[in-house]
Structure formats: structure tokens, C-alpha cells
Design a protein around this motif. Structure first.
Motif, PDB file in Angstrom:
ATOM      1  N   VAL A   5       0.896  -1.321   0.022  1.00  0.00           N
ATOM      2  CA  VAL A   5      -0.068  -0.007  -0.006  1.00  0.00           C
ATOM      3  C   VAL A   5       0.780   1.254   0.021  1.00  0.00           C
ATOM      4  O   VAL A   5       0.593   2.346  -0.289  1.00  0.00           O
ATOM      5  N   LEU A   6       2.094   1.179   0.440  1.00  0.00           N
ATOM      6  CA  LEU A   6       3.043   2.392   0.570  1.00  0.00           C
ATOM      7  C   LEU A   6       4.245   2.271  -0.378  1.00  0.00           C
ATOM      8  O   LEU A   6       5.156   2.737  -0.258  1.00  0.00           O
ATOM      9  N   SER A   7       3.966   1.278  -1.270  1.00  0.00           N
ATOM     10  CA  SER A   7       5.072   1.033  -2.263  1.00  0.00           C
ATOM     11  C   SER A   7       5.330   2.202  -3.213  1.00  0.00           C
ATOM     12  O   SER A   7       4.530   2.831  -3.735  1.00  0.00           O
ATOM     13  N   ARG A  61       0.259   9.150  -6.628  1.00  0.00           N
ATOM     14  CA  ARG A  61       1.256   8.711  -7.521  1.00  0.00           C
ATOM     15  C   ARG A  61       2.249   8.024  -7.099  1.00  0.00           C
ATOM     16  O   ARG A  61       2.831   8.137  -5.732  1.00  0.00           O
ATOM     17  N   ALA A  62       3.269   7.200  -7.913  1.00  0.00           N
ATOM     18  CA  ALA A  62       4.376   6.652  -7.084  1.00  0.00           C
ATOM     19  C   ALA A  62       5.450   7.349  -6.650  1.00  0.00           C
ATOM     20  O   ALA A  62       5.969   6.973  -5.520  1.00  0.00           O
ATOM     21  N   ASN A  63       5.739   8.301  -7.171  1.00  0.00           N
ATOM     22  CA  ASN A  63       6.605   9.353  -6.890  1.00  0.00           C
ATOM     23  C   ASN A  63       6.459  10.092  -5.469  1.00  0.00           C
ATOM     24  O   ASN A  63       7.461  10.054  -4.697  1.00  0.00           O
ATOM     25  N   ASN A  68       9.536   6.643   2.260  1.00  0.00           N
ATOM     26  CA  ASN A  68      10.484   5.798   2.543  1.00  0.00           C
ATOM     27  C   ASN A  68      10.151   4.533   3.289  1.00  0.00           C
ATOM     28  O   ASN A  68      10.769   4.263   4.449  1.00  0.00           O
ATOM     29  N   VAL A  69       9.404   4.002   2.546  1.00  0.00           N
ATOM     30  CA  VAL A  69       8.993   2.419   2.943  1.00  0.00           C
ATOM     31  C   VAL A  69       9.898   1.272   2.365  1.00  0.00           C
ATOM     32  O   VAL A  69       9.761   1.053   1.246  1.00  0.00           O
TER      33      VAL A  69
END
Length: 560
Positions: A48-50, A145-147, A153-154
Motif C-alpha cells: 500500500v505504501l510502495s 502517484r508512485a513518486n 521511505n518504506v
């Protein structure tokens, strides 16, 4: 940097539904039996935090493989990066945490803590979608978004950490590099360093190839191609895949990826610990993997003490557990919709009985004698019935005498099946037994005002008692054992005293065995001998109290 306050998981792998509030905490240790879902929880947080935009999912990631119910993972975070809470980013979607109640509200007040809730949904098309959740009226859904997720920082430390030693984007080493204020993010310094290395190679000499090169140059000249002034031997960029993944940490000339599992995991944690100094979430599955007990213990202690971000770990190690507090622990249990938390009354139990926390069923024993007796009982189960306490998920815990009631209640509240094996010679303990039974605890105790030692010397056949006496003689010597019994006997012991069975002699032996500071069996190993000897004669005292206690213990261990 962001930390997780609460987590929701639906239809992901072995978890149908889980909702857990971790609260304001920096260190979380998940414990539980194998396949209880500990690793799945870490994986869910990682997903979920990728920072990866194209996470891969499969049908097997759905609960029971049922793709008709979407995977939903939701994390609510606090201590958010300012870059994510600006109004031009996700500021309008901020929610509020009422810290006194741990309730998250869609609207925020001045005394509320800012919360951002991120939700991942994966439907049967296997395409992940990340959104920001806020259920305020007329609030439109917004994608994350991914960025932006990368700013959290996971990182997950698991069996697959080799990529953590390369400098590619999305890896912790690269994230650590970006935290250096002197680095210009507009330039790719990794590729620049690679090009500089290429220039060094270009200036290197390949003398051992010169003769062959000269032949080619001379032949080309004869055929009309003048290449003699500029021909050199070096590496063609075409044959080098110039990307960050090719640049990695080495020990001299050996890549870190070839190190042992334990060392690789520690180095990966070291990188991420540096990251977490400025905030971040570190996920460590089975922290003790590949490590000796002392290194695992030191690692847990150091991570907890020096942590500046938030750390989630799982463990099956007693050595790790003794370094933690009850407030660090959350118990994962199959098919339960929330995690169990531990009462502070169990802190002493962590130090003395860490193994009990990894069981399904806890047999709280009054003291070391009872612990040893149960070990002897377990030896009997292995030999005579082909089962053992480990197969049944049972662990024996030393109740420590005065703390046995507190331990029993706390284990019960943490979701364990609990049995209390105790004496009946302390009224304060006796007063609690009926309420414990009402709550579901199985209480196996002695007759009123008696201890287990009473029943040992009252109920065992004389041959068994003689064996116990001989064991004591081996520990001490016959004269001192005889003298201690004689001091409690109504008359003088004769030469053949071990051949004579009488109530008076049994009573004298019992009293001699419990003399303060000279107790015969107040040690776990001594208690195990009592258990072994008692079970050897089990069929001869089934109708006695001790025989009934043994049957109760066996029945509780055997039945799930």
C-alpha cells in the motif's frame, strides 16, 4: 517522516479482514504461530505504501483465490512530509486524529493530529490503484502517484534483499543518496560516476592484445583503410547496460549480494536505518534469520534504541523477545479481525518465559516444580501416546508464585487458551479461581490447603517414593537425607526404614522435603524427575488426587 497509526486489510492472501490501531508508536513486533499472517501484514504495508508504480499481483493474492472480492489495503499515517500536505498536493484530503480516543475524523480540528489515509485496491483485472481516502461530502477521489509514495521511505527486509545493494531508483540506497543536500537531483550522479569509470577504462592499456590489434591494422591498411592512428581496445558502451542496477556495493571485488544471508540482512537494515534517521518505515520479516542468538539480540536492542522512524518486525526468537516490552508486542492469530495486545503485567513473564508467547495454549504453572512435573508428563506423552506439547501448541510458563494469577489473566486477554496448574495452600490465590474458571481458564489445583508435594507423598505408591528418596540421596548423601527425615519423624528411623510404608513416615518425608532453603524439589530439573517417576506408576494411583490431576493435564494438552 510518516508513521502508520492504523491499518486495514481485506481479502489479501490469508487475511479476510483485519483492522488494527497501532497508535502513536515507533516499534511494533508481530508474533504468532506459523502461517498466522505476520508476513502478510508486512507485505500489505509494503504494497500500500510502495514506491513502485507497476506492482504485480496474481489471483493467488486474493483471499481463498476469490477474485470477485477486491483486495483492499488502507494505511492511515501521521508525521507526514510537508511536501505531501500542501494544498497543491494532498492537503485538502488531510484527516484528523483525536489522540485521546484514537478515532480518525474526516474533518480536522486545531488539536487533532494530521492524518493521511492511503488506500490500495486491486480488482480481478489485477491492476493496482492507489488513492487518498477522505469521506467528506463532495470530496472527489484523488490518485496517489508512485513518486509521492516514494517520499514515505518504506522498505521491506525479507529473503530478497540483493537489490538493496544497487543504486537503482526505488531502492533504499538510492533514497539515502537523495537525502544528501549537496546532490543535484537534476543530474544522475550514478550514471555520471559510471561514465567516469568508463573514461578510466579508456585510458587503460591492453598491452596483451597489441600484437593482434597490429595485425588487424596492417591488414586494413593493405586493403585501403587507414586506422593505425586511432585504433585502441576498450569497452563498447553498447555491450554495457548503463543503468543504476549495474552499480552496486562490493566488499573489495566481491559483490555484497554474495555475502551470507545474515550479513546481507544486517547491511540492508543498516542502509534503511540511516534512511530512518530522517524518517521512514522499516519492515523486517523474521529479524533473527541467519543470525546467531547474540547477534539477533543485539540487533533488536539496537534498532529499538536508535530508531528515529518506525520499525515493524516479526520474530519467532526468544532472544529477540527478551529485549522488548509488552507494549511493543502484537499477537497475530488466524482468522481474527484484530491483533491482540499485551498487558504490562506480563513484562516479567517475557524475561522468564519468552517461549510461551509463541504458543497457542499456555499452561501457567505455579512454580519450577510444577514446570518440571509437566515436562515429565510431556516425556510420557511422547513415549506412550506419540504426541507432545509442541505439536499441540502448548507451552509451560512459570507463574512465579505470587504473579501466577496476573499471568493467567493477561495470557487469557491476549487470546491464548490458558490452564492454571497450582496449589491450594494460599487463600489469596484460592479466592481468584472461581472467577478464572468463569472466564474460561481450566484450573487444575490441589485439594484445599494442600500443595502438589502433599499429593506426591500421599498418593504415589511406596516404590515411587523410595525412588524419589534415592534421587535425593544422589543429590546429597544418605546420612543427611535420613537425618532431615528423622527430624520430622515421631520416632527413630531404623536400618530398614525405606522398606516400611506408613502414613507417619510419608508425612515426615513430606515435611523434610519442604524445609525452607533446603527444599528437595524446588527446581525444574527436580520437578521433571518427579514427573518421570510419577508417570511410571500412573496406573497404580488413578483414583487418587494426583492421578486425577495428571488426567486433567493430559486431557487439556490433547484437546484443541
Amino acid at each position: 517522516m510518516a508513521k502508520i497509526h492504523s491499518l486495514k486489510i481485506s481479502n489479501y492472501r490469508g487475511i479476510k479482514k483485519l483492522e488494527q490501531v497501532f497508535g502513536i508508536t515507533d516499534f511494533i513486533c508481530l508474533i504468532g504461530r506459523g502461517d498466522s499472517g505476520k508476513t502478510t501484514i508486512l507485505d500489505a504495508i509494503s504494497k500500500v505504501l510502495s514506491p513502485i508504480w507497476n506492482q504485480t499481483f496474481h489471483d493467488t493474492d486474493f483471499y481463498n483465490g476469490n477474485i470477485s472480492n477486491s483486495i483492499e489495503i488502507e494505511a492511515s499515517l501521521y508525521d507526514l512530509p510537508i511536501s505531501l500536505t500542501n494544498e497543491n498536493k494532498y492537503g485538502l484530503y488531510i484527516r484528523g486524529l483525536e489522540k485521546e480516543t484514537n478515532i480518525i475524523h474526516d474533518d480536522i480540528k486545531d488539536d487533532y493530529l494530521e492524518i493521511l489515509t492511503i488506500k490500495l485496491i486491486v480488482d480481478k483485472n489485477l491492476e493496482p490503484k492507489w488513492t487518498i481516502v477522505n469521506n467528506r461530502e463532495n470530496q472527489e477521489e484523488i490518485e496517489m502517484r508512485a513518486n509521492d509514495r516514494a517520499k514515505l521511505n518504506v522498505f521491506l527486509v525479507s529473503d530478497y534483499v540483493d537489490k538493496h545493494f544497487s543504486w537503482s531508483k526505488g531502492n533504499p540506497l538510492y533514497s539515502l543518496l537523495k537525502q544528501d543536500d549537496s546532490i543535484d537531483e537534476k543530474n544522475n550522479i550514478i550514471l555520471d560516476a559510471f561514465r567516469e569509470a568508463k573514461q578510466e577504462i579508456d585510458t587503460s592499456s591492453f598491452n596483451h592484445l597489441d600484437d593482434t590489434v597490429k595485425k588487424v591494422v596492417d591488414s586494413a591498411s593493405k586493403l585501403g583503410a587507414d586506422i593505425k592512428d586511432n585504433t585502441t581496445t576498450t569497452i563498447d558502451f553498447k555491450d554495457i547496460s548503463i543503468n543504476n542496477q549495474r552499480i552496486s556495493l562490493h566488499d573489495d571485488k566481491i559483490p555484497f549480494r554474495l555475502k551470507g544471508k545474515g550479513s546481507k540482512r544486517i547491511i540492508s537494515m543498516a542502509i534503511q536505518t540511516e534512511l530512518s534517521k530522517l524518517g521512514g518505515i522499516l519492515l523486517i520479516d523474521e529479524i533473527e534469520q541467519g543470525l546467531e542468538p547474540d547477534r539477533a539480540q543485539h540487533l533488536a536492542q539496537t534498532l529499538k534504541r536508535e530508531n528515529k522512524g518506525q520499525i515493524f518486525i516479526t520474530t519467532h526468537s526468544r532472544d529477540v523477545l527478551v529485549e522488548l516490552t509488552t507494549t511493543d508486542l502484537f499477537r497475530v492469530k488466524n482468522n481474527y479481525s484484530k491483533l491482540y495486545e499485551f498487558d504490562s503485567s506480563l513484562q516479567g513473564c517475557i524475561r522468564s518465559n519468552p517461549e510461551a508467547f509463541f504458543s497457542n495454549k499456555v499452561l501457567v504453572c505455579e512454580g519450577p516444580t510444577e514446570i518440571g512435573f509437566c515436562r515429565g508428563l510431556n516425556n510420557y506423552l511422547i513415549t506412550e501416546k506419540g504426541i507432545n506439547s509442541a505439536i499441540k501448541g502448548v507451552r509451560f510458563a512459570n507463574g512465579g508464585g505470587s504473579t501466577q494469577i496476573d499471568y493467567t489473566k493477561a495470557f487469557l486477554n491476549a487470546g491464548y487458551k490458558v490452564c492454571l496448574f497450582c496449589d491450594s495452600d494460599v487463600q489469596k490465590i484460592n479466592d481468584e479461581k472461581s472467577s478464572l474458571s468463569f472466564l474460561g481458564v481450566t484450573v487444575i489445583d490441589s485439594d484445599d490447603k494442600k500443595a502438589m508435594e502433599n499429593h506426591i507423598f500421599e498418593d504415589l505408591p511406596w516404590d515411587a517414593i523410595v525412588e524419589l528418596i534415592e534421587y535425593r540421596i544422589e543429590e546429597k548423601d544418605e546420612d543427611s537425607v535420613k537425618a532431615s527425615i528423622n527430624s520430622k519423624y515421631t520416632s527413630e528411623l531404623g536400618e530398614n526404614w525405606k522398606d516400611i510404608d506408613s502414613n507417619d513416615l510419608r508425612d515426615a518425608i513430606y515435611k523434610a522435603s519442604i524445609v525452607k532453603k533446603k527444599e528437595w524439589f524446588k527446581r525444574t530439573d527436580h520437578g521433571e524427575v518427579i514427573g518421570n517417576i510419577s508417570l511410571k506408576y500412573k496406573q497404580k494411583f488413578l483414583d487418587k488426587k494426583l492421578g486425577k490431576q495428571i488426567d486433567q493435564l493430559i486431557n487439556w494438552i490433547e484437546n484443541d
